[in-house]
Write an enzyme that holds these catalytic residues in place. Structure first.
Site, mmCIF file in Angstrom:
data_model
loop_
_atom_site.group_PDB
_atom_site.id
_atom_site.type_symbol
_atom_site.label_atom_id
_atom_site.label_comp_id
_atom_site.label_asym_id
_atom_site.label_seq_id
_atom_site.Cartn_x
_atom_site.Cartn_y
_atom_site.Cartn_z
ATOM 1 N N GLY A 10 -0.593 -28.283 -9.383
ATOM 2 C CA GLY A 10 0.821 -28.140 -8.732
ATOM 3 C C GLY A 10 0.559 -29.470 -7.745
ATOM 4 O O GLY A 10 0.999 -29.390 -6.828
ATOM 5 N N ILE A 37 2.703 -29.941 -13.269
ATOM 6 C CA ILE A 37 3.081 -29.724 -15.529
ATOM 7 C C ILE A 37 3.302 -31.678 -15.396
ATOM 8 O O ILE A 37 3.938 -31.348 -16.571
ATOM 9 C CB ILE A 37 4.168 -28.904 -15.215
ATOM 10 N N ARG A 38 4.185 -32.263 -14.485
ATOM 11 C CA ARG A 38 4.698 -33.367 -14.512
ATOM 12 C C ARG A 38 3.795 -34.556 -15.418
ATOM 13 O O ARG A 38 2.662 -34.782 -14.326
ATOM 14 C CB ARG A 38 5.799 -33.355 -13.402
ATOM 15 N N ILE A 54 0.623 -24.525 -15.589
ATOM 16 C CA ILE A 54 -0.145 -23.284 -15.743
ATOM 17 C C ILE A 54 -0.048 -22.662 -16.293
ATOM 18 O O ILE A 54 -0.594 -20.977 -16.681
ATOM 19 C CB ILE A 54 -0.318 -23.541 -14.019
ATOM 20 N N TYR A 142 10.600 -15.046 -4.501
ATOM 21 C CA TYR A 142 9.522 -15.874 -4.238
ATOM 22 C C TYR A 142 8.841 -15.074 -3.580
ATOM 23 O O TYR A 142 7.740 -14.610 -3.282
ATOM 24 C CB TYR A 142 9.874 -16.930 -3.719
HETATM 25 N N1 SER Z 1 9.612 -23.351 2.682
HETATM 26 C C1 SER Z 1 9.856 -22.519 2.071
HETATM 27 C C2 SER Z 1 11.040 -21.898 1.336
HETATM 28 O O1 SER Z 1 12.039 -21.994 1.837
HETATM 29 C C3 SER Z 1 9.186 -21.016 2.869
HETATM 30 O O2 SER Z 1 7.845 -20.985 2.480
HETATM 31 O O3 SER Z 1 10.871 -21.154 0.180
#
Ligand code: SER
Length: 322
Positions: A10, A37-38, A54, A142
């Site tokens: 990455g 990846i790019r 990955i 996330y």
């Molecule tokens: N900078 C990140 C986000 O805004 C936080 O880990 O997703």
């Protein structure tokens, strides 16, 4: 002694771009393999580059077999805002990517750096000075992937002895490469708008406080935790690392010391809810205690340095790359 290499996965992202440059400066360009990846022509000019997804398990395995790797920095991930638009993809990339790298690190005896995030915390964590061990009830895919990932890191350390190290980054501010798909990206975009004289519609409310950090501090945090004596690390999930904490109103006022004409307004979108679920500031006393972490850039230093480096031309190039 046989020379072993450092792999950055990455590498073309906001953090990777600057981390690769720093690692190449410290260890020599030939020893740092950048992978993304790019295709990244500017990266392959400075040293070895491998274009790779990955999630391509065979390709990743071959790379570890071909190159003698001692350290891996796994930075490939979908961030909080993009992750909410593509939840399945975010989970797959963030989780499967991590598990594949942990497994290869176990087989090849590599040390691993994997960034976690303030996004592991949710509404139930303290808003101010959120401690390292606060309850984690993340509100985004996330955040869920980072929270689960932290536990996988500790599992691989405790069960297999994989030396994996992690910090929870706040929003990262930088001018070399655009941030991609985070909730904290406004803190970079507002500088680009200011220097190019564009009006900035900020997607967060003016008083939304979030923890932030300047890129040189973020790079130093990664290098310092990787170099710390293993015996000093009492945490094998992830360490809070703090630097500054501000709102859109505060950073705009700081920019207006240089560029009084900055024009902006608040036009909140879905990212407002994400930001509200995160702490406004985090407590990093464990990192300070265990491996002497200390940030160097406050809001004034960040603003002065950003203004000195973000030019209208650069801002235009960055916007085109998005
Ligand atoms: N900078 C990140 C986000 O805004 C936080 O880990 O997703």
């Amino acid at each position: 002694m046989e020379q072993r290499n450092i792999l950055v996965l990455g590498a073309g992202g906001q953090l990777g771009t600057e981390l690769v440059r720093e690692l190449r400066a410290v260890h020599g360009p030939g020893r740092v393999i950048a992978s993304d990846i790019r295709e990244k022509p500017e990266m392959s000019e400075g040293g070895p580059f491998e274009q790779l997804d990955i999630l391509n398990q065979k390709g990743l395995g071959d790379l570890f077999n071909r190159q003698k790797i001692s350290q891996v920095y796994l930075l490939a991930a979908l961030l909080s805002a993009s992750g909410e638009l593509r939840p399945g993809e975010a989970w797959d990339l963030n989780m499967r990517g991590l598990l594949q790298v942990l497994e290869l690190a176990r087989q090849h005896h590599c040390q691993v750096f994997w960034p976690s995030s303030i996004a592991v915390f949710g509404h139930s964590a303290p808003r101010i000075s959120c401690p390292n061990e606060a309850v984690q009830e993340p509100s985004t895919v996330y955040g869920i992937s980072k929270s689960a990932g932290e536990l996988w890191c500790r599992y691989y350390f405790e069960r297999y002895g994989v030396d994996v190290r992690s910090v929870r980054y706040p929003g990262l501010i930088s001018y070399e490469a655009v941030p991609g798909g985070g909730t904290t990206d406004y803190a970079v975009e507002i500088f680009e708008a200011a220097v190019s004289g564009r009006h900035y519609p900020c997607y967060l409310r003016a008083d939304t406080r979030l923890p932030m950090m300047y890129m040189p501090d973020a790079i130093r945090a990664a290098l310092e935790i990787m170099a710390a004596p293993a015996a000093r690390l009492s945490v094998r999930t992830s360490y809070n690392v703090a630097a500054v904490s501000f709102t859109p109103r505060l950073i705009a006022a700081s920019i207006q010391r240089h560029i009084p004409e900055l024009s902006w307004e608040s036009v909140p979108d879905y990212r407002q809810k994400i930001a509200e679920s995160w702490p406004g500031s985090i407590d990093d006393s464990l990192a300070r205690h265990d491996w002497n972490w200390k940030p160097r850039y406050g809001i004034k230093e960040i603003t002065d340095d950003m203004i000195a480096h973000v030019t209208p031309e650069k801002s235009q190039q960055m916007m085109e790359k998005i």
